[in-house]
Write an enzyme that holds these catalytic residues in place. Structure first.
Site, PDB file in Angstrom:
ATOM      1  N   TYR A 191       0.857  -1.181   0.000  1.00  0.00           N
ATOM      2  CA  TYR A 191       0.000   0.000   0.000  1.00  0.00           C
ATOM      3  C   TYR A 191       0.891   1.228   0.000  1.00  0.00           C
ATOM      4  CZ  TYR A 191      -3.619   3.187   1.824  1.00  0.00           C
ATOM      5  OH  TYR A 191      -4.502   4.219   2.016  1.00  0.00           O
TER       6      TYR A 191
ATOM      7  N   GLN B  64       1.133   4.905  -0.023  1.00  0.00           N
ATOM      8  CA  GLN B  64       0.488   6.213   0.138  1.00  0.00           C
ATOM      9  C   GLN B  64       1.496   7.299   0.501  1.00  0.00           C
ATOM     10  OE1 GLN B  64      -3.344   6.594   2.368  1.00  0.00           O
ATOM     11  NE2 GLN B  64      -2.274   8.150   3.545  1.00  0.00           N
TER      12      GLN B  64
ATOM     13  N   ARG C 166       3.784   2.897  40.263  1.00  0.00           N
ATOM     14  CA  ARG C 166       4.110   2.996  38.839  1.00  0.00           C
ATOM     15  C   ARG C 166       3.543   1.797  38.071  1.00  0.00           C
ATOM     16  NH1 ARG C 166      10.406   3.149  39.268  1.00  0.00           N
ATOM     17  NH2 ARG C 166      10.462   3.717  37.060  1.00  0.00           N
TER      18      ARG C 166
ATOM     19  N   THR D 230       2.503   7.097  15.573  1.00  0.00           N
ATOM     20  CA  THR D 230       2.647   7.941  14.391  1.00  0.00           C
ATOM     21  C   THR D 230       1.803   7.428  13.225  1.00  0.00           C
ATOM     22  OG1 THR D 230       4.914   8.357  15.125  1.00  0.00           O
ATOM     23  CG2 THR D 230       4.377   9.004  12.880  1.00  0.00           C
TER      24      THR D 230
ATOM     25  N   GLU E  60      -1.158   5.487  10.952  1.00  0.00           N
ATOM     26  CA  GLU E  60      -2.629   5.515  10.973  1.00  0.00           C
ATOM     27  C   GLU E  60      -3.172   6.740  11.695  1.00  0.00           C
ATOM     28  OE1 GLU E  60      -4.726   3.678   9.347  1.00  0.00           O
ATOM     29  OE2 GLU E  60      -3.222   2.301   8.542  1.00  0.00           O
TER      30      GLU E  60
END
Lengths: 536, 536
Positions: free
Chosen positions: B7, B9, B204, B293, B295
């Site tokens: 793909y 893009q 934590r 980062t 999608e």
């Protein structure tokens, strides 16, 4: 003949708790030797840098035993390998502990594992400055003050703070330059907007530029502090040592934690391309993060600071005046009454306002924690139960130190004159107001400021971002890093990022061939449907 | 014959802004073909996974041009390599973009670069569901609703939320198990204290266990949401789509940001040994972080959510009822008046109290931002100026969704009965109260709670940590990960960490020889002082 030495303290099962080390050094008066031994698997020395493959000797920390009695942990010089053929000496097992984070970083370092099977060394290879062992096996304390060790810790941690500033400034230099090159969205006039012009980018990036400067100035001050402590130690004045020790421990913790997170934040600020090794940021991160753990785990250090702060508060009623960076706690009555006078956004530009707000927050958090501790019948149990809560007070105290040293720096002459000073003043304000924003819960719950004042601080912060924007590149160029040192295509000085990224890609050995290795074996059979389990 | 596709893009200069892509697909009616071309260096396709060395075909996104007119960005199927010998076809340049973060991670993936020099493809290789190009080069819009694309985005982002839960649960499983094995300090009875017993460790770690469960439940709910949206789309009902889109975008952003930070926090919770690759955590981090980062960049997504929230608030006076996860904004008048009734720590265990507090905080932040936006003459400029501030409201909204779905889950039947449910109730309360603690500035500045109530929330949180402690291991064992899948020595099921770490070290190829390669060349000359520049 030369030797190569390493420092062998930590063990497979023992890190922060030095007193828990298991390696033994048992004195044998018959032969005037120590027998160095690893009694358990967890006593294997583990992590020392340079140990695995290179070192010929080590300073080994071990529990001293004479005449069946333990005398604490001490250092012993032990030869590990033959100086003729580099083979490990009898009774010694050495190896490398394996791959570490990143694809470069500490993988160029042979962190090692080391075991002793009753290895004998002469008595004079014990480091005896503090405690001497006689020929008869008797222990004699020297009159060298034990506090000297803290002087060394102040030194080492001061260098770590300086390193934090350096690593952080590298990361922000890369992210700032690339943010000016990268454009995305908002293309009214054809050209998209530089991402550095987005307020979301500025609000993440500019406080990190400010932190890089802040850490540099506090690092310079720590250097002075170390000199001061050293001179006092030489004059047998130990009065400032606990405060200096707490201060360096806290600043080591604060600056390394912030820097580790900030490097990764800078990487994210570079979007997808930050994930490429050619951005320099993945390796900067991988090589930096151990600083949060070595030379004192950051949380353990904050608890040491908290313990010191609680002791300082507890001693206030006795009239003992807190010194140095804790001096503000001497004004605790004033600070408990303090009401911040900020009425409009510009009031936040007044350094004395900022300083008092940070002092009020830190002092009130300390007093509040001390009161809460007082409700526990057993102070140690109280400290353990409230430890996370106490660490927050330690952070507030350390942030106050950084803010106050930044403000002090601005009161001095600065080369470059008023223009440069105004830029630094902006960064100082950004550093402080950003902390107010990020730790707003502290400032509001202690009543150091009001919600309205917090909102004004935010308005002022945005205005400062706009003022820093035109100078952002100059502020990171000022670090004066060469492209070679920076090691980042995204951060290259000339901003010619895309051609360099493109060029760099072709240097990847995978690109030496157009049709990849493995085509005949794997890809072609898949394409020709000759693989039973092909999923495509 | 099979093909392998990718793909294509993103471009070297273009990521988030799809409309800014530069690759062109120009229709040539003479030959009934499209000409695919890379007009600039920045238009080079960059990042597509599988492109660099393996793919034979790609779906290429390019600006459609017919008759000199632009018609937006569309997808085109382009053959890249010969199916005979895998050589790139004429006019096509392909390569790998180089090393990425980590020493494994995405380095097993051939993310690639791709350039076109006037490559011709038949007209029928354009993906024409939404827009058709005729033989004559005329563009015809289909009646397929354009909103369908959002359905796909809801699907993809829902899988990312499920992945976040999985990655986070792996990290907490490792850190929790190792925290029970590792002992340090506090050796009254000879044995040191398990680090999991320290409140600093619990404060934590336990909120991260809670987050892993919370994200799992919200991920399950998103799966339902996707089914619901799909059914509505099939019935041409687009009414819930904007809300569903905002909700999945926000949850993608929230869960991936938290998970990336949490993996690194889990690594730090494992102390020095977490830095070894054999802990599994460095690679889990390196392979996970791109999720922040890809999608949709997490900050860009938060701004989309913020825009939707501002629109929702702006439409309230017109009587338009907000739906789904924004329904609470319909009760904004009630929520602006709301006063939290908590008077003692136990009151914080009431789910309806927690829900209302989170609703009040989110609603008030939205209203406050909307008012501030209203003071700008130009709404777009206002949005840009306040964007960082708006993103905070989006986070508050998304956290409310996660909290509310956790609470809803607890109202259902849960296999395992009341005992299991009580553990999940504890985790739900830890999740919510920890967020109150971490975002205290929001809760106090909006007046959703008082400083006194915040302090009670903290007391309750500590008490919950003590209740979770005896079940912590069971809660991570419940993820049912095999040692093979977990890939971590620190997290091994039987807790036999130290022997396994020791054994693993010896598998390092560096340990194949006792005297390392390079001894004769580098180490020996240094020891024998035959190197001019030896520094030892």
């Amino acid at each position: 003949m030369q030797i190569i030495g390493c420092y062998a303290q930590t063990e497979l099962g023992h890190g922060s708790n030095v007193q828990g080390l298991e390696t033994t050094a048992t004195f044998d008066p018959q032969t005037d030797e120590f027998v160095i031994h690893s009694p358990t698997l967890t006593s294997s020395k583990w992590w020392p840098g340079g140990l695995g493959k290179v070192s010929t000797h080590a300073v080994v920390y071990a529990r001293l035993i004479t005449d069946g009695q333990e005398h604490g942990v001490h250092g012993f010089i032990v030869q590990l390998r033959s100086l003729d053929d580099h083979m490990p000496l009898p009774g010694i097992t050495i190896g490398d502990i394996g791959m570490k984070f990143g694809n470069g970083a500490y993988n160029t370092m042979d962190n090692g594992v080391l075991r002793f099977d009753n290895v004998r060394i002469p008595r004079d290879q014990m480091l005896m400055r503090v405690l001497q062992v006689t020929k008869e096996g008797k222990c004699v304390q020297s009159n060298v003050p034990r506090q000297l060790i803290y002087g060394t810790m102040v030194y080492v941690r001061q260098t770590i703070v300086a390193d934090a500033s350096r690593a952080l400034s590298r990361a922000v230099c890369i992210a700032t330059r690339y943010s000016a090159v990268r454009r995305q969205f908002g293309s009214q006039n054809g050209l998209e907007t530089q991402v550095i012009d987005y307020k979301t980018q500025q609000s993440r990036l500019f406080p990190l530029i400010a932190s890089a400067y802040a850490f540099r100035f506090v690092g310079e001050w720590l250097k002075w502090l170390y000199t001061d402590v050293t001179q006092r130690l030489q004059a047998n004045d130990f009065s400032t040592l606990p405060e200096a020790h707490a201060c360096t421990a806290g600043l080591k913790s604060l600056t390394t934690s912030v820097t580790a997170d900030a490097i990764e934040e800078c990487r994210k600020l570079c979007g997808g391309h930050g994930y490429l090794c050619s951005s320099g940021l993945p390796e900067l991160f991988a090589v930096y993060v151990p600083a949060c753990t070595y030379e004192g785990d950051n949380v353990v250090l904050l608890l040491q600071v908290a313990r010191f702060l609680m002791k300082t508060v507890a001693q206030l009623p006795s009239g003992k005046k807190p010194v140095g960076t804790t001096a503000y706690l001497g004004l605790v009555e004033h600070l408990m009454q303090y009401r911040c006078g900020v009425q409009n956004a510009e009031d936040w530009l007044n350094p004395s306002v900022i300083l008092e707000v940070f002092e009020a927050r830190a002092a009130r958090m300390c007093v509040n924690r001390a009161q809460k501790l007082g409700s526990f019948p057993n102070p140690d149990e109280g400290f353990a139960e409230l430890s996370a809560f106490l660490a927050e007070a330690a952070v507030a105290h350390c942030q106050l130190i950084v803010v106050s040293k930044f403000i002090e720096k601005l009161q001095q002459d600065i080369p470059g004159g008023e223009g440069v000073k105004q830029q630094l003043r902006n960064l100082c304000n950004i550093y402080a107001l950003n902390l107010i924003n990020r730790h707003l819960g502290d400032f509001l719950s202690t009543g150091a400021i009001s919600a309205k004042q917090a909102s004004l601080a935010n308005d002022q912060l945005r205005s400062l971002f706009s003022q820093v924007r035109p100078n952002a590149i100059a502020l990171v160029d000022a670090f004066n890093y060469t492209d070679h040192y920076l090691g980042s295509i995204l951060g290259c000085y000339d901003g010619n990022v895309y051609p360099k990224l493109y060029e760099e890609a072709w240097k990847d050995p995978l690109n030496d061939s157009v049709v990849p290795d493995g085509y005949q074996e794997y890809i072609r059979p898949m394409l020709k449907q000759q693989l039973r389990n092909a999923r495509l």
